[in-house]
Structure formats: structure tokens, C-alpha cells
Write a protein that holds these residues in place. Structure first.
Motif, PDB file in Angstrom:
ATOM      1  N   ASP A   1      40.238  82.236  -1.049  1.00  0.00           N
ATOM      2  CA  ASP A   1      40.140  81.598   0.272  1.00  0.00           C
ATOM      3  C   ASP A   1      41.356  81.916   1.127  1.00  0.00           C
ATOM      4  O   ASP A   1      41.509  81.398   2.220  1.00  0.00           O
ATOM      5  CB  ASP A   1      39.975  80.078   0.136  1.00  0.00           C
ATOM      6  CG  ASP A   1      41.224  79.402  -0.417  1.00  0.00           C
ATOM      7  OD1 ASP A   1      42.003  80.088  -1.105  1.00  0.00           O
ATOM      8  OD2 ASP A   1      41.413  78.214  -0.143  1.00  0.00           O
ATOM      9  N   GLY A   2      42.248  82.782   0.635  1.00  0.00           N
ATOM     10  CA  GLY A   2      43.475  83.070   1.369  1.00  0.00           C
ATOM     11  C   GLY A   2      43.273  83.776   2.684  1.00  0.00           C
ATOM     12  O   GLY A   2      44.154  83.788   3.547  1.00  0.00           O
ATOM     13  N   ASN A   3      42.102  84.413   2.870  1.00  0.00           N
ATOM     14  CA  ASN A   3      41.851  85.115   4.132  1.00  0.00           C
ATOM     15  C   ASN A   3      40.683  84.494   4.887  1.00  0.00           C
ATOM     16  O   ASN A   3      40.137  85.114   5.798  1.00  0.00           O
ATOM     17  CB  ASN A   3      41.541  86.590   3.859  1.00  0.00           C
ATOM     18  CG  ASN A   3      40.212  86.770   3.144  1.00  0.00           C
ATOM     19  OD1 ASN A   3      39.878  85.974   2.290  1.00  0.00           O
ATOM     20  ND2 ASN A   3      39.464  87.798   3.494  1.00  0.00           N
TER      21      ASN A   3
ATOM     22  N   GLY B   1      42.203  85.947  -5.947  1.00  0.00           N
ATOM     23  CA  GLY B   1      42.902  85.791  -4.685  1.00  0.00           C
ATOM     24  C   GLY B   1      42.988  87.071  -3.875  1.00  0.00           C
ATOM     25  O   GLY B   1      42.525  88.138  -4.272  1.00  0.00           O
ATOM     26  N   PHE B   2      43.618  86.907  -2.736  1.00  0.00           N
ATOM     27  CA  PHE B   2      43.924  87.985  -1.792  1.00  0.00           C
ATOM     28  C   PHE B   2      45.451  87.972  -1.668  1.00  0.00           C
ATOM     29  O   PHE B   2      46.003  87.359  -0.755  1.00  0.00           O
ATOM     30  CB  PHE B   2      43.249  87.673  -0.459  1.00  0.00           C
ATOM     31  CG  PHE B   2      43.216  88.789   0.541  1.00  0.00           C
ATOM     32  CD1 PHE B   2      44.214  89.741   0.616  1.00  0.00           C
ATOM     33  CD2 PHE B   2      42.170  88.866   1.441  1.00  0.00           C
ATOM     34  CE1 PHE B   2      44.180  90.756   1.556  1.00  0.00           C
ATOM     35  CE2 PHE B   2      42.116  89.878   2.395  1.00  0.00           C
ATOM     36  CZ  PHE B   2      43.119  90.827   2.456  1.00  0.00           C
ATOM     37  N   PRO B   3      46.156  88.583  -2.620  1.00  0.00           N
ATOM     38  CA  PRO B   3      47.609  88.396  -2.724  1.00  0.00           C
ATOM     39  C   PRO B   3      48.379  88.701  -1.444  1.00  0.00           C
ATOM     40  O   PRO B   3      49.423  88.084  -1.194  1.00  0.00           O
ATOM     41  CB  PRO B   3      48.003  89.357  -3.848  1.00  0.00           C
ATOM     42  CG  PRO B   3      46.764  89.526  -4.650  1.00  0.00           C
ATOM     43  CD  PRO B   3      45.634  89.456  -3.668  1.00  0.00           C
ATOM     44  N   ALA B   4      47.893  89.647  -0.654  1.00  0.00           N
ATOM     45  CA  ALA B   4      48.623  90.022   0.552  1.00  0.00           C
ATOM     46  C   ALA B   4      48.290  89.139   1.748  1.00  0.00           C
ATOM     47  O   ALA B   4      48.906  89.280   2.805  1.00  0.00           O
ATOM     48  CB  ALA B   4      48.325  91.483   0.902  1.00  0.00           C
ATOM     49  N   ALA B   5      47.339  88.216   1.578  1.00  0.00           N
ATOM     50  CA  ALA B   5      46.901  87.407   2.711  1.00  0.00           C
ATOM     51  C   ALA B   5      47.732  86.155   2.901  1.00  0.00           C
ATOM     52  O   ALA B   5      47.849  85.641   4.012  1.00  0.00           O
ATOM     53  CB  ALA B   5      45.427  87.022   2.543  1.00  0.00           C
ATOM     54  N   SER B   6      48.304  85.634   1.818  1.00  0.00           N
ATOM     55  CA  SER B   6      49.102  84.411   1.928  1.00  0.00           C
ATOM     56  C   SER B   6      50.051  84.321   0.755  1.00  0.00           C
ATOM     57  O   SER B   6      49.789  84.876  -0.330  1.00  0.00           O
ATOM     58  CB  SER B   6      48.200  83.169   1.966  1.00  0.00           C
ATOM     59  OG  SER B   6      47.628  82.912   0.694  1.00  0.00           O
ATOM     60  N   GLN B   7      51.144  83.596   0.946  1.00  0.00           N
ATOM     61  CA  GLN B   7      52.098  83.395  -0.140  1.00  0.00           C
ATOM     62  C   GLN B   7      51.468  82.581  -1.258  1.00  0.00           C
ATOM     63  O   GLN B   7      51.748  82.793  -2.434  1.00  0.00           O
ATOM     64  CB  GLN B   7      53.349  82.689   0.380  1.00  0.00           C
ATOM     65  CG  GLN B   7      54.505  82.685  -0.613  1.00  0.00           C
ATOM     66  CD  GLN B   7      55.016  84.094  -0.914  1.00  0.00           C
ATOM     67  OE1 GLN B   7      55.163  84.917  -0.015  1.00  0.00           O
ATOM     68  NE2 GLN B   7      55.265  84.381  -2.192  1.00  0.00           N
ATOM     69  N   THR B   8      50.589  81.635  -0.870  1.00  0.00           N
ATOM     70  CA  THR B   8      49.919  80.813  -1.881  1.00  0.00           C
ATOM     71  C   THR B   8      49.085  81.680  -2.810  1.00  0.00           C
ATOM     72  O   THR B   8      49.135  81.519  -4.042  1.00  0.00           O
ATOM     73  CB  THR B   8      49.030  79.755  -1.213  1.00  0.00           C
ATOM     74  OG1 THR B   8      49.826  78.913  -0.382  1.00  0.00           O
ATOM     75  CG2 THR B   8      48.307  78.905  -2.246  1.00  0.00           C
ATOM     76  N   ASP B   9      48.317  82.599  -2.239  1.00  0.00           N
ATOM     77  CA  ASP B   9      47.493  83.470  -3.077  1.00  0.00           C
ATOM     78  C   ASP B   9      48.362  84.378  -3.954  1.00  0.00           C
ATOM     79  O   ASP B   9      48.062  84.589  -5.138  1.00  0.00           O
ATOM     80  CB  ASP B   9      46.574  84.319  -2.191  1.00  0.00           C
ATOM     81  CG  ASP B   9      45.220  83.673  -1.984  1.00  0.00           C
ATOM     82  OD1 ASP B   9      45.148  82.434  -2.046  1.00  0.00           O
ATOM     83  OD2 ASP B   9      44.235  84.399  -1.770  1.00  0.00           O
ATOM     84  N   PHE B  10      49.407  84.933  -3.369  1.00  0.00           N
ATOM     85  CA  PHE B  10      50.291  85.815  -4.152  1.00  0.00           C
ATOM     86  C   PHE B  10      50.924  85.049  -5.315  1.00  0.00           C
ATOM     87  O   PHE B  10      50.914  85.510  -6.464  1.00  0.00           O
ATOM     88  CB  PHE B  10      51.374  86.407  -3.254  1.00  0.00           C
ATOM     89  CG  PHE B  10      52.284  87.365  -3.959  1.00  0.00           C
ATOM     90  CD1 PHE B  10      51.975  88.713  -4.027  1.00  0.00           C
ATOM     91  CD2 PHE B  10      53.455  86.923  -4.571  1.00  0.00           C
ATOM     92  CE1 PHE B  10      52.807  89.609  -4.692  1.00  0.00           C
ATOM     93  CE2 PHE B  10      54.296  87.802  -5.246  1.00  0.00           C
ATOM     94  CZ  PHE B  10      53.975  89.149  -5.296  1.00  0.00           C
ATOM     95  N   ASP B  11      51.473  83.874  -4.996  1.00  0.00           N
ATOM     96  CA  ASP B  11      52.156  83.090  -6.027  1.00  0.00           C
ATOM     97  C   ASP B  11      51.190  82.640  -7.120  1.00  0.00           C
ATOM     98  O   ASP B  11      51.571  82.575  -8.301  1.00  0.00           O
ATOM     99  CB  ASP B  11      52.826  81.864  -5.400  1.00  0.00           C
ATOM    100  CG  ASP B  11      54.019  82.245  -4.534  1.00  0.00           C
ATOM    101  OD1 ASP B  11      54.495  83.389  -4.639  1.00  0.00           O
ATOM    102  OD2 ASP B  11      54.458  81.390  -3.730  1.00  0.00           O
ATOM    103  N   PHE B  12      49.945  82.347  -6.739  1.00  0.00           N
ATOM    104  CA  PHE B  12      48.973  81.932  -7.749  1.00  0.00           C
ATOM    105  C   PHE B  12      48.659  83.079  -8.709  1.00  0.00           C
ATOM    106  O   PHE B  12      48.591  82.872  -9.931  1.00  0.00           O
ATOM    107  CB  PHE B  12      47.687  81.428  -7.091  1.00  0.00           C
ATOM    108  CG  PHE B  12      46.633  81.026  -8.080  1.00  0.00           C
ATOM    109  CD1 PHE B  12      46.771  79.870  -8.824  1.00  0.00           C
ATOM    110  CD2 PHE B  12      45.514  81.818  -8.287  1.00  0.00           C
ATOM    111  CE1 PHE B  12      45.824  79.500  -9.764  1.00  0.00           C
ATOM    112  CE2 PHE B  12      44.548  81.459  -9.220  1.00  0.00           C
ATOM    113  CZ  PHE B  12      44.701  80.299  -9.956  1.00  0.00           C
TER     114      PHE B  12
END
Length: 296
Positions: free
Chosen positions: A68-70, A100-111
């Protein structure tokens, strides 16, 4: 009408009636999808065969609920919610999970980093991550999954007639080159930075349902050329109904047409991703399974 009562004016489309009745819907401003979009029969696809088939086996399931990061949600999932859902998906038996979408949000990357660094991904589960076909996002994505045992790198770019014309203002060759350049970079980074990892490629021509079939095929073939699929490591071609533009049977025709025309069909897993804006997402998925889809 009398001299005291002038004739009532007939409302035009979009105008309210003088007596308060509902205004007429301006349906003539919309063109029929199948007036411009063609799915031609030819020597490779002389007729549709999916209507006589039955769904007798389950597809390969891939959950994309964590991505859901994007999605521009008003209230996106935080780390704790993502973790609870990830553990629940594991308990349900999913073996492929888009985390996740790691490059879309810090939350997704960190998860992504959290579940990898803390050993929360079972050895028989493939985690999938999404990225657009843009170099900084691709590189960030690789950082997000380094250290995972089984990885699906899912890259996409839009190929539809509308987005080529309005959003990108680019012709077919430029859109195809965008996809090819992204896949080549993924291949390069996989070979140099993900050695010892099991890596699969998934590619999505976003807005597939609004992409002319000959062009969708051309882009998918070019992607396969750039990546190099094998029988042991097939390319996943995900053909999304990003916007439901017609009835579910048309989506099934599109899937069967692609299955019939891919030059390396035995090296490809056709994945389905129907959206539900017309309320027919499940029907589209079921008919597309009959038409040759193998993953959803």
C-alpha cells in the motif's frame, strides 16, 4: 401551449429538466471500448477456446495486500499492521507475498528490511517487491531485499494508448525502451549484488487492458529478451486489468490471445491482476484462468 405558457425547452444532455426531473445522462460522449480496441483472430488464435474449459486446479496465489506504499491511502498501514498481516498471510499458506514497494515510502522500505534482517521469512516463501522502471527506484529496491533467500523483482511501466499519449507523450518505441532499460538494470544488479539469492522476474505492462495487443506482446517479448528466462526460472508476465474497460469475457480473450502469441510460452508464467472498478474483478479472474492464466 398557450400564449401565457411558452413551450418548454427540451433539456440537453447534462442539463436539468425544468420540472425537476432527472437530467439526461450524456452517454453519447463515451465511445465503446470495442469500437477502437480489436482482438483479431489469426492463424495462431483462430477461435476462442476458453468458454468450453473448466477451472479444475487452483492457481499460484500471490498476495499483494501489503503493497500500500504507493496507493495514496488516507490511512496507510503502519509497521505493526503490516507485520500482523504478513504473519497472517503466512499462516494461511501463501508462498508468494508482495511485501511492499520499498522505493515508495520509508515505511515500506523499513518493513522489507525488518522481516529479512529478523529472519521472519520462511525458506519456502518468496517475497515480492514492486518498482517502477526508473533507475533510482530500482536501485533502492535492490537495497530493500538484499539478504532475502527468495525474491521476486516486480517491475512495471504503463503501456496503454491513453497513458502513452497523455502522460508520457511518447511513442511505442520510447515506452518499450523504458521497459527494456529497466529490465537490463535489474538483470545487472541481480548478477552483481544478489549473488546467492534466488531471484525471479515479474513484469507488468501497467494498464494492459488499454494496451493494443500487438504492442503488449512486443513489449513482453522485449522484456524476455533482456532478462533471459529458462525452464527452471520462468519470467512472470503479469497482465493487469488496471482499469476495467469492458466485460470479463474480453479480458479472457486478451489473456488467451497473449498465451497463443508468446514465442516462449513454455518459459512464461501468465499472472492475472484484475481490478474491480466495475465490480467484475472475480469474474474476470475466473474467466482468465480458463483462458490460460496460471497465477493470481
Amino acid at each position: 401551449a398557450t400564449a401565457e405558457e411558452p413551450p418548454k425547452k427540451k433539456p440537453k444532455a447534462g442539463e436539468g429538466a425544468a420540472d425537476g426531473r432527472p437530467r439526461r445522462m450524456p452517454i453519447e460522449k463515451y465511445r465503446s471500448f470495442q469500437d477502437w480496441y480489436q482482438i483479431p483472430f489469426d492463424d495462431k488464435w483462430p477461435q476462442r477456446s476458453w468458454p468450453s474449459k473448466r477451472v479444475t486446479t487452483a492457481p499460484r496465489w500471490c498476495s499483494v495486500d501489503l503493497r500500500d506504499g504507493n496507493q495514496a491511502l488516507i490511512n496507510p498501514m503502519n509497521h505493526e499492521k503490516k507485520l500482523r498481516l504478513f504473519c497472517h498471510l503466512l499462516s494461511l499458506g501463501y508462498k508468494e507475498i508482495e511485501v511492499g514497494f520499498p522505493a515508495a515510502s520509508q515505511t515500506d522500505f523499513d518493513f522489507c528490511r525488518y522481516i529479512i534482517d529478523n529472519g521472519l521469512v520462511p525458506d519456502d516463501v518468496w517475497i515480492q517487491v514492486l518498482t517502477q522502471a526508473r533507475e533510482p527506484l530500482i536501485r533502492r529496491t535492490i537495497e530493500g531485499v538484499r539478504g532475502a533467500k527468495n525474491i521476486v523483482l516486480h517491475m512495471y511501466n504503463s503501456t496503454s494508448e491513453l497513458q502513452r499519449r497523455v502522460v508520457f507523450q511518447a511513442d511505442r518505441n520510447k515506452i518499450k525502451q523504458l521497459a527494456v532499460d529497466g529490465i537490463k538494470l535489474l538483470r545487472q544488479l541481480t548478477d552483481s549484488e544478489l549473488k546467492g539469492h534466488n531471484v525471479r522476474l515479474e513484469y507488468s505492462p501497467e494498464s494492459f487492458t488499454g494496451t493494443e495487443l500487438d504492442f503488449a506482446l512486443d513489449v513482453c517479448e522485449a522484456v524476455c529478451d533482456a532478462w533471459g528466462p529458462t525452464k527452471e526460472n520462468k519470467v512472470i508476465l503479469n497482465l493487469p486489468s488496471t482499469v476495467e474497460m469492458c466485460t470479463p469475457n474480453v479480458y479472457a480473450d486478451q489473456i488467451e490471445w497473449m498465451a497463443a502469441h508468446l514465442s516462449r510460452r513454455e518459459l512464461v508464467c501468465l499472472s492475472l491482476h484484475p481490478h474491480n472498478d466495475r465490480g467484475t474483478g472475480i469474474a474476470a479472474a475466473e474467466l482468465a484462468l480458463m483462458a490460460g492464466g496460471g497465477r493470481g
